[in-house]
Design an enzyme around this catalytic site. Structure first.
Site, PDB file in Angstrom:
ATOM      1  N   SER A  74       1.632   6.575  12.498  1.00 35.59           N
ATOM      2  CA  SER A  74       1.545   5.115  12.400  1.00 35.59           C
ATOM      3  C   SER A  74       1.976   4.603  11.023  1.00 35.59           C
ATOM      4  O   SER A  74       1.850   5.289  10.018  1.00 35.59           O
ATOM      5  CB  SER A  74       0.100   4.730  12.659  1.00 35.59           C
ATOM      6  OG  SER A  74      -0.189   3.471  12.128  1.00 35.59           O
ATOM      7  N   LYS A  75       2.483   3.379  11.025  1.00 32.83           N
ATOM      8  CA  LYS A  75       2.796   2.732   9.754  1.00 32.83           C
ATOM      9  C   LYS A  75       1.690   1.750   9.388  1.00 32.83           C
ATOM     10  O   LYS A  75       1.715   1.148   8.330  1.00 32.83           O
ATOM     11  CB  LYS A  75       4.118   1.971   9.870  1.00 32.83           C
ATOM     12  CG  LYS A  75       5.343   2.865   9.888  1.00 32.83           C
ATOM     13  CD  LYS A  75       6.549   2.052   9.425  1.00 32.83           C
ATOM     14  CE  LYS A  75       7.887   2.719   9.529  1.00 32.83           C
ATOM     15  NZ  LYS A  75       8.011   4.104   9.266  1.00 32.83           N
ATOM     16  N   ARG A  76       0.743   1.568  10.311  1.00 38.31           N
ATOM     17  CA  ARG A  76      -0.310   0.580  10.066  1.00 38.31           C
ATOM     18  C   ARG A  76      -1.197   1.011   8.914  1.00 38.31           C
ATOM     19  O   ARG A  76      -1.673   2.137   8.850  1.00 38.31           O
ATOM     20  CB  ARG A  76      -1.168   0.413  11.324  1.00 38.31           C
ATOM     21  CG  ARG A  76      -0.535  -0.432  12.403  1.00 38.31           C
ATOM     22  CD  ARG A  76      -1.608  -1.160  13.187  1.00 38.31           C
ATOM     23  NE  ARG A  76      -2.824  -0.375  13.326  1.00 38.31           N
ATOM     24  CZ  ARG A  76      -3.078   0.424  14.342  1.00 38.31           C
ATOM     25  NH1 ARG A  76      -2.212   0.547  15.312  1.00 38.31           N
ATOM     26  NH2 ARG A  76      -4.196   1.111  14.396  1.00 38.31           N
ATOM     27  N   GLN A  77      -1.437   0.067   8.041  1.00 36.94           N
ATOM     28  CA  GLN A  77      -2.158   0.362   6.808  1.00 36.94           C
ATOM     29  C   GLN A  77      -3.499   1.052   7.045  1.00 36.94           C
ATOM     30  O   GLN A  77      -3.834   2.015   6.367  1.00 36.94           O
ATOM     31  CB  GLN A  77      -2.360  -0.947   6.035  1.00 36.94           C
ATOM     32  CG  GLN A  77      -3.340  -0.804   4.884  1.00 36.94           C
ATOM     33  CD  GLN A  77      -3.154  -1.873   3.846  1.00 36.94           C
ATOM     34  OE1 GLN A  77      -2.421  -2.823   4.052  1.00 36.94           O
ATOM     35  NE2 GLN A  77      -3.808  -1.714   2.726  1.00 36.94           N
ATOM     36  N   PHE A 103       0.852  -1.200   0.000  1.00 38.34           N
ATOM     37  CA  PHE A 103       0.000   0.000   0.000  1.00 38.34           C
ATOM     38  C   PHE A 103       0.881   1.240   0.000  1.00 38.34           C
ATOM     39  O   PHE A 103       2.067   1.162   0.320  1.00 38.34           O
ATOM     40  CB  PHE A 103      -0.944   0.009   1.206  1.00 38.34           C
ATOM     41  CG  PHE A 103      -0.265   0.221   2.536  1.00 38.34           C
ATOM     42  CD1 PHE A 103      -0.163   1.491   3.081  1.00 38.34           C
ATOM     43  CD2 PHE A 103       0.273  -0.842   3.241  1.00 38.34           C
ATOM     44  CE1 PHE A 103       0.465   1.699   4.295  1.00 38.34           C
ATOM     45  CE2 PHE A 103       0.911  -0.651   4.471  1.00 38.34           C
ATOM     46  CZ  PHE A 103       1.003   0.627   4.999  1.00 38.34           C
TER      47      PHE A 103
END
Ligand code: GLU
Length: 487
Positions: A259-262, A14
């Site tokens: 955040s790196k969370r998708q 992503f």
């Protein structure tokens, strides 16, 4: 020399909103200087490969409207190809090139082979930590003789190639952060080639940026600590240095790192909720740069004309989702209804609703929308007769009887109108206002119950707009239902 910038993501599956800013700034800098932008895929970390990630990256760049001049492209049949003279643009297809370059460093004494096992390296690190020393490779393998290295390699012993960091200090100029100097004694002998034969990021990025003719390296601040290693590599190869510019960190409103969370930060997900590409670009453009300092809305063209690396801020930029929603709302208001409905259908909202009807709904809802997906919540009142309590029909300065009287008046008035009356919003408004004037009524007493009868809601678009959306038959039906509730 012609300006050439690059965007070299690792294909994680992503596009992070922070990477959208990086690619946009590279795009803007290239455009401003009549240069070119290269897309390069950095997929040398075999453990992190994700199926279909390159394709999805290309689709997302296309969806937001960032065009690059060189790099991998997606053909109509879904297969990958490329454009540009300096390919391949996918690093896993360039392994021979890295191998040759690593060999050159070995031959010229800028790098050495290291056989140390992970266990040994862990042990060294532990001891250094206990002794409160900086943790670095202890150069055991630098002392090995050429013969021994040859023998052990010949016997197939696992090994890496390390950069031999020279003594002295390394200074470089960053377009955003100014001059930076670091003592080389602080730099570890970086691994350049891993045991699997793949290059590390550091070797590949320097070789590729040079071979692809990159003049400006513009990327996030998290990479700034790698620059001294890269400069030592450039010097070892005898390559000229590009210009470096490191963009400020992107922070949450509480100033923690984004955040790196998708789920929180994927550009694909923002598009899927109905954020408009131009709003996303405008928003990320302002994370570190503002052409005039106060205005918020800029077209891509305006950004292209005004972009200056030297005007990029040093301080961290806050990613404020509320501001993004506001900005998206501004763009929705200005955007053609037909296009909005197109996007809305693509994201699965109102798919089952007739297009012309949907366009009317969009026309009267778009001023109140911040994110297109939120239209979903408004749709039920348009597709089925609303349910609500009769009390809601009562204007605050009136009562049930008055609501009934006014709605009966409205029903007869509307029944007497031709269909064409309902096709024209200004006719509707003039007609009803004229009726209120003639009968010497108050706006609220008539318009409130009329609006609630049509929408069934305390808040909704106004009654003239709703009459236009529903047309004669449906509007009268809704008024009759309201009258039933009142009797
Ligand atoms: N592949 C790196 C990334 O994932 C690129 C860093 C750079 O721009 O040098 O962001």
């Amino acid at each position: 020399m012609n300006v050439k910038t690059r965007f070299p993501p690792s294909p994680t599956g992503f596009l992070h909103i922070g990477s959208l800013r990086t690619v946009l700034y590279n795009y803007l800098h290239a455009k401003k200087n009549q240069g070119a932008l290269v897309l390069r895929v950095e997929d040398t970390d075999q453990a992190r490969l994700v199926d279909g990630a390159i394709e999805s990256l290309i689709r997302t760049l296309d969806a937001v409207g960032i065009a690059y001049d060189e790099g991998p492209i997606l053909l109509k049949d879904g297969t990958l190809s490329s454009k540009g003279e300096q390919g391949p643009y996918i690093q896993s297809e360039r392994l021979e090139i890295y191998k040759e370059h690593a060999q050159r460093l070995l031959d010229e004494g800028h790098a050495y082979v290291c056989f140390c096992s992970k266990e040994r390296l862990d042990q060294v690190r532990k001891e250094q930590q206990l002794a409160k020393l900086p943790t670095k490779y202890d150069r055991t393998c630098l002392k090995l003789g050429a013969e021994e290295v040859k023998e052990r390699m010949g016997a197939g012993e696992p090994h890496v190639v390390r950069l031999k960091i020279p003594e002295g200090e390394t200074t470089f100029q960053d377009e955003v952060r100014g001059s930076i100097t670091i003592n080389n004694s602080e730099i570890d002998d970086q691994v350049l080639v891993k045991t699997d034969g793949f290059p590390t990021y550091h070797l590949a990025v320097v070789v590729d940026d040079h071979l692809m003719g990159i003049t400006h390296v513009i990327r996030g601040e998290e990479w700034i600590s790698s620059v001294p290693k890269h400069i030592i590599l450039y010097q070892a190869f005898g390559f000229p240095l590009p210009v470096f510019a490191h963009l400020p960190l992107i922070l949450n409103p509480d100033r923690s790192k984004l955040s790196k969370r998708q789920g929180d930060v994927a550009v694909e997900d923002f598009l899927g909720k109905g954020y408009l590409p131009e709003a996303l670009l405008n928003f990320v453009a302002l994370l570190g740069f503002n052409p005039t300092g106060d205005r918020e809305i800029y077209t891509l063209q305006e950004l292209e004309e005004s972009f200056e690396l030297s005007k990029v801020n040093k301080g961290g930029a806050v990613f404020d989702q509320e501001k993004l929603r506001w900005m998206n709302g501004q763009y929705i208001k200005q955007t053609d209804t037909v296009r909005l409905v197109e996007i809305t259908k693509q994201i699965g909202v109102g798919k089952e609703i007739d297009r012309v009807f949907m366009e009317r709904i969009m026309d009267i809802e778009k001023d109140r929308l911040d994110v297109l997906i939120n239209l979903q919540e408004q749709l039920p009142m348009y597709i089925s007769q609303p349910d609500y309590n009769a009390e809601l029909l009562v204007w605050k300065k009136a009562d049930l009887t008055d609501a009934k009287t006014q709605l009966e008046g409205m029903r007869s008035f509307l029944e007497a109108q031709l269909d064409a009356f309902f096709e024209d919003r200004s006719l509707i408004e003039e007609g009803i206002k004229g009726y209120i004037n003639d009968k010497e009524l108050q706006n609220g007493n008539v318009l409130w119950p009329l609006r609630v009868a049509l929408s069934g809601a305390g808040k909704s678009p106004g009654p003239f707009e709703l009459l236009w959306v529903f047309g004669k038959q449906e509007s009268i039906q809704r008024i009759k239902n309201a009258l039933n509730k009142l009797s």
